[in-house]
Write a protein that holds these residues in place. Sequence first.
Motif, PDB file in Angstrom:
ATOM      1  N   THR A  21       0.869  -1.197   0.000  1.00  0.00           N
ATOM      2  CA  THR A  21       0.000   0.000   0.000  1.00  0.00           C
ATOM      3  C   THR A  21       0.895   1.234   0.000  1.00  0.00           C
ATOM      4  O   THR A  21       1.196   1.800   1.038  1.00  0.00           O
ATOM      5  CB  THR A  21      -0.924   0.009   1.236  1.00  0.00           C
ATOM      6  OG1 THR A  21      -0.115  -0.135   2.402  1.00  0.00           O
ATOM      7  CG2 THR A  21      -1.931  -1.120   1.198  1.00  0.00           C
TER       8      THR A  21
ATOM      9  N   GLN B 109      -2.951   3.202   1.210  1.00  0.00           N
ATOM     10  CA  GLN B 109      -3.760   2.350   0.336  1.00  0.00           C
ATOM     11  C   GLN B 109      -2.953   2.025  -0.918  1.00  0.00           C
ATOM     12  O   GLN B 109      -1.906   2.643  -1.151  1.00  0.00           O
ATOM     13  CB  GLN B 109      -5.086   3.044  -0.003  1.00  0.00           C
ATOM     14  CG  GLN B 109      -4.904   4.368  -0.691  1.00  0.00           C
ATOM     15  CD  GLN B 109      -6.179   5.199  -0.632  1.00  0.00           C
ATOM     16  OE1 GLN B 109      -6.611   5.618   0.434  1.00  0.00           O
ATOM     17  NE2 GLN B 109      -6.774   5.415  -1.790  1.00  0.00           N
ATOM     18  N   PRO B 110      -3.420   1.087  -1.750  1.00  0.00           N
ATOM     19  CA  PRO B 110      -2.609   0.720  -2.911  1.00  0.00           C
ATOM     20  C   PRO B 110      -2.479   1.865  -3.920  1.00  0.00           C
ATOM     21  O   PRO B 110      -3.426   2.630  -4.129  1.00  0.00           O
ATOM     22  CB  PRO B 110      -3.391  -0.438  -3.539  1.00  0.00           C
ATOM     23  CG  PRO B 110      -4.297  -0.939  -2.486  1.00  0.00           C
ATOM     24  CD  PRO B 110      -4.631   0.249  -1.639  1.00  0.00           C
TER      25      PRO B 110
ATOM     26  N   VAL C 153     -10.265  -4.268  -9.228  1.00  0.00           N
ATOM     27  CA  VAL C 153      -9.959  -3.806  -7.865  1.00  0.00           C
ATOM     28  C   VAL C 153     -11.253  -3.309  -7.227  1.00  0.00           C
ATOM     29  O   VAL C 153     -12.223  -3.030  -7.932  1.00  0.00           O
ATOM     30  CB  VAL C 153      -8.899  -2.662  -7.864  1.00  0.00           C
ATOM     31  CG1 VAL C 153      -7.566  -3.130  -8.414  1.00  0.00           C
ATOM     32  CG2 VAL C 153      -9.394  -1.438  -8.651  1.00  0.00           C
TER      33      VAL C 153
ATOM     34  N   TYR D  42      -7.985  -1.936  -3.726  1.00  0.00           N
ATOM     35  CA  TYR D  42      -7.427  -3.236  -3.342  1.00  0.00           C
ATOM     36  C   TYR D  42      -7.740  -4.266  -4.419  1.00  0.00           C
ATOM     37  O   TYR D  42      -8.865  -4.309  -4.939  1.00  0.00           O
ATOM     38  CB  TYR D  42      -7.970  -3.686  -1.983  1.00  0.00           C
ATOM     39  CG  TYR D  42      -7.409  -2.826  -0.874  1.00  0.00           C
ATOM     40  CD1 TYR D  42      -6.141  -3.070  -0.368  1.00  0.00           C
ATOM     41  CD2 TYR D  42      -8.117  -1.729  -0.376  1.00  0.00           C
ATOM     42  CE1 TYR D  42      -5.591  -2.253   0.615  1.00  0.00           C
ATOM     43  CE2 TYR D  42      -7.580  -0.911   0.602  1.00  0.00           C
ATOM     44  CZ  TYR D  42      -6.315  -1.176   1.094  1.00  0.00           C
ATOM     45  OH  TYR D  42      -5.764  -0.367   2.049  1.00  0.00           O
TER      46      TYR D  42
ATOM     47  N   ASP E 188      -0.501  -6.978   1.504  1.00  0.00           N
ATOM     48  CA  ASP E 188      -1.287  -5.781   1.826  1.00  0.00           C
ATOM     49  C   ASP E 188      -2.085  -5.234   0.639  1.00  0.00           C
ATOM     50  O   ASP E 188      -3.119  -4.603   0.834  1.00  0.00           O
ATOM     51  CB  ASP E 188      -0.364  -4.672   2.361  1.00  0.00           C
ATOM     52  CG  ASP E 188       0.045  -4.907   3.817  1.00  0.00           C
ATOM     53  OD1 ASP E 188      -0.356  -5.936   4.385  1.00  0.00           O
ATOM     54  OD2 ASP E 188       0.779  -4.055   4.365  1.00  0.00           O
ATOM     55  N   VAL E 189      -1.622  -5.459  -0.598  1.00  0.00           N
ATOM     56  CA  VAL E 189      -2.321  -4.900  -1.764  1.00  0.00           C
ATOM     57  C   VAL E 189      -3.696  -5.564  -1.950  1.00  0.00           C
ATOM     58  O   VAL E 189      -4.572  -5.044  -2.629  1.00  0.00           O
ATOM     59  CB  VAL E 189      -1.459  -5.011  -3.045  1.00  0.00           C
ATOM     60  CG1 VAL E 189      -1.396  -6.452  -3.565  1.00  0.00           C
ATOM     61  CG2 VAL E 189      -1.958  -4.079  -4.144  1.00  0.00           C
ATOM     62  N   VAL E 190      -3.885  -6.705  -1.279  1.00  0.00           N
ATOM     63  CA  VAL E 190      -5.183  -7.394  -1.317  1.00  0.00           C
ATOM     64  C   VAL E 190      -5.932  -7.216  -0.002  1.00  0.00           C
ATOM     65  O   VAL E 190      -7.141  -6.983   0.030  1.00  0.00           O
ATOM     66  CB  VAL E 190      -4.972  -8.915  -1.591  1.00  0.00           C
ATOM     67  CG1 VAL E 190      -6.266  -9.702  -1.419  1.00  0.00           C
ATOM     68  CG2 VAL E 190      -4.404  -9.127  -2.987  1.00  0.00           C
ATOM     69  N   ASN E 191      -5.189  -7.329   1.092  1.00  0.00           N
ATOM     70  CA  ASN E 191      -5.844  -7.492   2.408  1.00  0.00           C
ATOM     71  C   ASN E 191      -5.866  -6.240   3.282  1.00  0.00           C
ATOM     72  O   ASN E 191      -6.173  -6.363   4.466  1.00  0.00           O
ATOM     73  CB  ASN E 191      -5.141  -8.613   3.166  1.00  0.00           C
ATOM     74  CG  ASN E 191      -5.202  -9.907   2.394  1.00  0.00           C
ATOM     75  OD1 ASN E 191      -6.276 -10.388   2.072  1.00  0.00           O
ATOM     76  ND2 ASN E 191      -4.055 -10.457   2.053  1.00  0.00           N
ATOM     77  N   THR E 192      -5.506  -5.075   2.753  1.00  0.00           N
ATOM     78  CA  THR E 192      -5.344  -3.821   3.521  1.00  0.00           C
ATOM     79  C   THR E 192      -4.097  -3.939   4.413  1.00  0.00           C
ATOM     80  O   THR E 192      -3.633  -5.047   4.661  1.00  0.00           O
ATOM     81  CB  THR E 192      -6.575  -3.432   4.391  1.00  0.00           C
ATOM     82  OG1 THR E 192      -6.635  -4.300   5.522  1.00  0.00           O
ATOM     83  CG2 THR E 192      -7.868  -3.489   3.617  1.00  0.00           C
TER      84      THR E 192
END
Length: 437
Positions: free
Chosen positions: A222, A363-364, A377, A382, A403-407
Motif C-alpha cells: 500500500t 492504500q494501494p 480492484v 485493493y 497488503d495490496v489485497v488485504n489492507t
Amino acid sequence: MESKDLKFEEVNEGFNIKEAIDEAKRCLNCKNPLCVQGCPIEHNIPAWIHQLSMGNIGDAMSIINEKSNLPAVCGRVCPHEKQCEGHCILNKKDKRIRVGKLERFIADFDSNMGLIREKLTPKTRGKVAIIGSGPAGLTVAGDLARDGFNVVIYESEPEPGGVLMYGIPEYRLPKEVVRREIHKIEGLGVTYVTNCIVGQNITVDEMFDQQNFDAIFIGSGTAKPKTMNLPGNTPRGVIQSSYFFRMVTLNNNGSVGRNEVPVKVGDIVGVVGCGNVAMDAARTAIRMGAKEVYIIYHKTIEHMSALQTEYNEAVDEGVQFLWETNTKEFVGERGRLKAIKAITNEGEKVIPMDKILLAIGSQPANRIVSTTSGINVDERGYVITKERPYGMTSRKGVFAGGDVVNTPQTVVLAMRDAKKVAAGIAQFVDAKKLLEE
Ligand SMILES: Cc1cc2nc3c(=O)[nH]c(=O)nc-3n(C[C@H](O)[C@H](O)[C@H](O)COP(=O)(O)OP(=O)(O)OC[C@H]3O[C@@H](n4cnc5c(N)ncnc54)[C@H](O)[C@@H]3O)c2cc1C
C-alpha cells in the motif's frame, strides 16, 4: 520536556547462547501446543524449541525453514504478545516462553555461522515474476524457488525488502538483518531486478510477451499514503511518514545527505495518528534530533491502535501525547508550517510545530492495475482475488497477495497469505504446462 539523545542501534537485545538454551529448556513441549495455534503461519514451535534445548541449532533452523523465509525478521517484529507468546500456556503465570527471541537467536546464529546450506532444486517447473519484494513477494519467491520454479523479483526501490527495508526503523529491525534474509532467498536461486517500476519501466503484458513468464505475482503493498483534507494550502513541513522513513533509511545507508531528511535537529515535531507507524515516526524523529515530539490524536488513549509495548517504549524515549486533539488547520507563514490549529477538550488551541508527520494510513497505488487490462480492484484500489486457484486476480495468470489485497496488516499476515498464493501459482503453472503438452 526535551526528548532524549538516541541513535539507531537495535533497542531490544537478543539472547546469548546460554540464555537461549536455558529459555528453550523451560518449554513444556505441550501435546496440544497453543503457541502453534497463535502463529498465523503455524510454525512447529515446540519442535524447533526442543532441538534448540538440546543444542541442535542447525536442526532447529531446518524446521523453521519449512514454514518461514524471514525468521530473523519475524523474531523481531511480529506482535508475539498477541500471537505465539500470548497463547503460551505459561503466559497464564506470566512466564511465557519468549518464542520471538528464540526464533531471532536461531536465525541470527544460523546466518552468522553459515550453518544451513539448502539444497538447490532444479528450476524446471516454470517461470514466475514477482512484483514487489516486501514480505509477501519474498515469501512467494522463497516458496516457489524451493519448489523448483525460476523466480525473478522486480522491485522499484534500489534495494529489496519493501517496508522491512524502507519502513520499519533500524532500531527495531536492523537493515543488515533484512539484507541477510534477502541474500538467503537469493541463495535459493531467486533473481532480483531493482530500480524497476512495473507500469513504467516494464508492463505486465511485456513480462508475459517478452520474458515468457508463466505467472506473475503482484505484492506491491500500500504505497499511497492517506492525506488530510484540511482547508487552505498545505504548507511546507507537512510530510508523509512513509517519505520520512525512506529518507532516514537512505541517509543511514549513505545514499542521501542529512539535509534530505525532512526533520532537522531542534525541530518541534507533531505526528498525526496513533498506531504503530505513528510510534515509529515519533521515535525516529527523536533519533533525528527533534527537540520535542508530540503524537497528536483526536481520541483518548483507550482507542489507540498501537501495541502497548510500542506505546511504552515511545513514552520512555520522551514522546509526548496530545490526546483528544483534533487538527483542524495547518498554519503556515510564507508557505512554511508554523503551528497547527486544533480543537481540544479545552477549546480551540494554536500549537507551534516545525514539522508534521502524517501517519494516518495508506492504500494501494494504481500504477500496475492502470497499465494492465483485466485486473479488477475494489472501490479503494485493493486487488480482488479468487479462492481457486488461491490468489488469482480476474486476469488469468496474474496473482496478488499481501497488503495490496488485504489492507495494511502485519509482516506475518502478509506471509501467511503469500504462502497460500504460492501454492495457488504452483497449481496454476503445473496445469498450464500439462495443457501445453
Ligand atoms: C512504519 C511501519 C512499521 C511497521 N511495523 C510493523 C511491525 O513491527 N510488525 C509487523 O508485523 N508489521 C509492521 N508493519 C506492517 C508490515 O510491514 C506490512 O504489513 C508488510 O510489509 C506488507 O507486506 P507486502 O509485501 O504486502 O508489502 P510491502 O512491504 O509494502 O512491499 C511492497 C513492495 O512492492 C514494491 N512496489 C510497489 N509498487 C511497485 C511497482 N509498480 N513496481 C515494482 N515494485 C513495486 C515496493 O517498493 C515494496 O518494496 C509496519 C508498517 C510500516 C509502514
